[in-house]
Design a protein around this motif. Structure first.
Motif, mmCIF file in Angstrom:
data_model
loop_
_atom_site.group_PDB
_atom_site.id
_atom_site.type_symbol
_atom_site.label_atom_id
_atom_site.label_comp_id
_atom_site.label_asym_id
_atom_site.label_seq_id
_atom_site.Cartn_x
_atom_site.Cartn_y
_atom_site.Cartn_z
ATOM 1 N N GLN A 158 51.576 -17.823 52.600
ATOM 2 C CA GLN A 158 52.820 -17.497 53.565
ATOM 3 C C GLN A 158 52.333 -17.108 55.061
ATOM 4 N N LEU A 159 51.485 -16.415 55.058
ATOM 5 C CA LEU A 159 51.017 -15.788 56.372
ATOM 6 C C LEU A 159 50.176 -16.909 57.336
ATOM 7 N N ALA A 160 49.782 -17.806 56.502
ATOM 8 C CA ALA A 160 48.702 -18.897 57.161
ATOM 9 C C ALA A 160 49.619 -19.904 58.275
ATOM 10 N N ALA A 161 50.630 -19.827 57.934
ATOM 11 C CA ALA A 161 51.683 -20.743 58.644
ATOM 12 C C ALA A 161 51.485 -20.413 59.942
ATOM 13 N N ASP A 162 51.422 -19.048 60.335
ATOM 14 C CA ASP A 162 51.438 -18.611 61.854
ATOM 15 C C ASP A 162 50.312 -17.621 62.241
ATOM 16 N N ASN A 163 49.470 -17.606 61.155
ATOM 17 C CA ASN A 163 48.305 -16.691 61.623
ATOM 18 C C ASN A 163 47.018 -17.336 61.141
ATOM 19 N N ASP A 164 45.791 -16.778 61.597
ATOM 20 C CA ASP A 164 44.392 -17.192 61.184
ATOM 21 C C ASP A 164 44.070 -16.198 59.908
ATOM 22 N N ILE A 165 44.087 -16.720 59.010
ATOM 23 C CA ILE A 165 43.874 -15.969 57.689
ATOM 24 C C ILE A 165 42.348 -16.012 57.183
ATOM 25 N N ARG A 166 41.974 -14.802 56.552
ATOM 26 C CA ARG A 166 40.433 -14.801 56.148
ATOM 27 C C ARG A 166 40.790 -13.892 54.700
ATOM 28 N N VAL A 167 40.169 -14.567 53.672
ATOM 29 C CA VAL A 167 40.509 -14.175 52.315
ATOM 30 C C VAL A 167 39.219 -13.608 51.578
ATOM 31 N N VAL A 168 39.224 -12.397 51.299
ATOM 32 C CA VAL A 168 37.962 -12.039 50.398
ATOM 33 C C VAL A 168 38.284 -11.551 49.124
ATOM 34 N N ASP A 169 37.512 -12.097 48.015
ATOM 35 C CA ASP A 169 37.770 -11.679 46.500
ATOM 36 C C ASP A 169 36.697 -12.200 45.819
ATOM 37 N N ASP A 170 36.197 -11.256 44.914
ATOM 38 C CA ASP A 170 34.974 -11.359 44.148
ATOM 39 C C ASP A 170 35.538 -12.298 42.888
ATOM 40 N N LEU A 171 36.704 -12.650 42.695
ATOM 41 C CA LEU A 171 37.061 -13.350 41.580
ATOM 42 C C LEU A 171 36.754 -12.823 40.084
ATOM 43 N N SER A 172 36.824 -11.359 40.292
ATOM 44 C CA SER A 172 36.732 -10.747 39.128
ATOM 45 C C SER A 172 38.026 -10.870 38.298
ATOM 46 N N ASN A 173 38.949 -10.747 39.033
ATOM 47 C CA ASN A 173 40.539 -10.873 38.714
ATOM 48 C C ASN A 173 41.247 -12.072 39.037
ATOM 49 N N GLY A 174 40.808 -12.441 40.361
ATOM 50 C CA GLY A 174 41.341 -13.737 41.026
ATOM 51 C C GLY A 174 40.860 -14.965 40.582
ATOM 52 N N VAL A 175 41.638 -15.977 40.940
ATOM 53 C CA VAL A 175 41.384 -17.463 40.514
ATOM 54 C C VAL A 175 40.883 -18.191 41.804
ATOM 55 N N ARG A 176 39.839 -18.691 41.944
ATOM 56 C CA ARG A 176 39.359 -19.553 43.173
ATOM 57 C C ARG A 176 40.499 -20.605 43.727
ATOM 58 N N ASP A 177 40.834 -21.397 42.652
ATOM 59 C CA ASP A 177 42.115 -22.197 42.927
ATOM 60 C C ASP A 177 43.334 -22.081 43.551
ATOM 61 N N SER A 178 43.544 -20.567 43.466
ATOM 62 C CA SER A 178 44.771 -20.021 43.992
ATOM 63 C C SER A 178 44.840 -19.849 45.449
ATOM 64 N N VAL A 179 43.509 -19.922 45.957
ATOM 65 C CA VAL A 179 43.205 -19.711 47.436
ATOM 66 C C VAL A 179 43.818 -20.951 48.264
ATOM 67 N N PRO A 180 44.600 -20.765 49.153
ATOM 68 C CA PRO A 180 45.033 -21.998 50.181
ATOM 69 C C PRO A 180 43.928 -22.439 50.755
ATOM 70 N N ASP A 181 43.820 -23.924 50.984
ATOM 71 C CA ASP A 181 42.835 -24.855 51.477
ATOM 72 C C ASP A 181 42.704 -24.256 52.934
ATOM 73 N N ASP A 182 43.881 -23.860 53.613
ATOM 74 C CA ASP A 182 43.990 -23.596 55.101
ATOM 75 C C ASP A 182 43.557 -22.272 55.475
ATOM 76 N N VAL A 183 42.709 -21.694 54.419
ATOM 77 C CA VAL A 183 42.390 -20.248 55.089
ATOM 78 C C VAL A 183 40.757 -20.174 54.858
ATOM 79 N N THR A 184 39.985 -19.145 55.765
ATOM 80 C CA THR A 184 38.700 -18.952 55.305
ATOM 81 C C THR A 184 38.604 -17.941 54.141
ATOM 82 N N PHE A 185 37.832 -18.419 53.067
ATOM 83 C CA PHE A 185 37.601 -17.659 51.855
ATOM 84 C C PHE A 185 35.962 -17.260 51.953
#
Length: 321
Positions: free
Chosen positions: A24-51
């Motif tokens: 949602q925030l990526a539409a108007d902002n530069d978004i950076r995502v950090v996650d160790d993927l212990s709980n998260g799912v890589r495919d859930s991260v939007p393509d238009d953010v820095t991961f």
């Protein structure tokens, strides 16, 4: 705080809430995502953010992600997302240490805004609907104790280090992805056995369930509309005005899967040790800022159950007739 043209770091951005916030925030902002993927799912991260795949408890990850050009941090990362953790001491220590290290790094480089995903579990068993100023806060799970300890650290940095904090105490957030929570649990159980569903507790536990789309809308709404006069530590409940029982969730999931299972129960008023059987948060503070949820608790559960059921290709429908 206006959420446009900002550089925003989302910790835990591969999780349910974090990934939806990033999108949602990526539409108007530069978004950076950090996650160790212990709980998260890589495919859930939007393509238009820095991961970046990294562990926030390490100095290297903090130095790479929390930099002076970051305008705000949305802190959604959790070391262990389960309320009934098998290792509560480690869960408490790791979550509190991670948040402390994040705040120290923010202070060191001059990042002055943080939004924190807290939990209704900080209240323990409180009168309903529970307002933000209810006291005393008496969590009954290590998860709730960790969230409360993290809020305490945030309060210290808000009052002594010139950091503006928004802490959001969530009801049960549900969304369109398998993972923790009663809705995906029921879908997975019924996919494995369409004839019988085992329900933890007595089925009469009753809580507020909030769709993840409402959750991220509420977070953005509150941050953009909080007055400077609100002080450095801003706490908001996020939820709905309605509740749903576990038995009702079982009915909704069964309906959406076109199944008619029998229910069996493990017994007792709690689903697990540390479970709060009845929970509903007051959302009057957020409502005063002009926000209301699009979905009731039942509607949120049904939408998620429908989405999850649609994703299943191996379940043979059973008539309800």
């Amino acid at each position: 705080m206006n959420l446009e043209n900002k550089t925003i770091l989302v910790t835990g951005g591969a999780g349910l809430v974090g990934s939806c916030l990033a999108r949602q925030l990526a539409a108007d902002n530069d978004i950076r995502v950090v996650d160790d993927l212990s709980n998260g799912v890589r495919d859930s991260v939007p393509d238009d953010v820095t991961f970046l795949e990294g562990d926030l408890s390490t100095r290297e990850t903090l130095e790479e992600t929390v930099t002076a050009d970051v305008d705000a941090v949305f802190h959604c990362a959790v070391a262990d997302k389960y309320v009934n953790s098998d290792d509560p001491r480690t869960q408490f220590d790791e979550n509190v240490d991670m948040t402390h290290a994040l705040l120290e790094r923010m202070d060191a480089v001059g990042v002055s805004n943080v939004a924190f995903t807290s939990s209704s579990t900080v209240y323990g068993e409180a009168p309903r609907p529970t307002p933000e100023d209810y006291a005393p806060l008496e969590p009954i799970s290590a998860y709730g104790a960790a969230k409360l300890a993290e809020e305490s650290l945030l309060s210290v940095y808000a009052h002594t280090r010139n950091i503006s904090v928004w802490s959001f105490r969530f009801a049960n957030v549900v969304g369109p992805r398998f993972g923790a929570g009663v809705v995906p649990d029921f879908v997975e159980k019924l996919a494995a056995d369409p004839q019988e569903l085992t329900i933890l507790g007595n089925g009469r536990q009753e809580k507020s369930y909030m769709h993840v789309s409402d959750c991220v809308d509420a977070i953005e709404h509150a941050i953009e509309r909080t007055a400077d006069s609100a002080g450095p530590m801003r706490i908001f409940n996020l939820g709905t005005r309605t509740t749903t029982s576990v038995d009702r969730i079982a009915d909704i999931v069964s309906e959406e899967m076109n199944l008619d299972p029998t229910y069996s129960y493990t017994g007792g008023s709690r689903g697990w040790t540390g479970d709060v059987p009845k929970m509903q948060l007051s959302i009057e503070k957020l409502s005063a800022l002009g926000w209301k949820p699009a979905y009731s608790s039942d509607e949120a559960v049904r939408r998620v159950a429908s989405d999850l059921a649609a994703d299943l290709e191996t379940v043979s429908p059973v008539s309800n007739a």
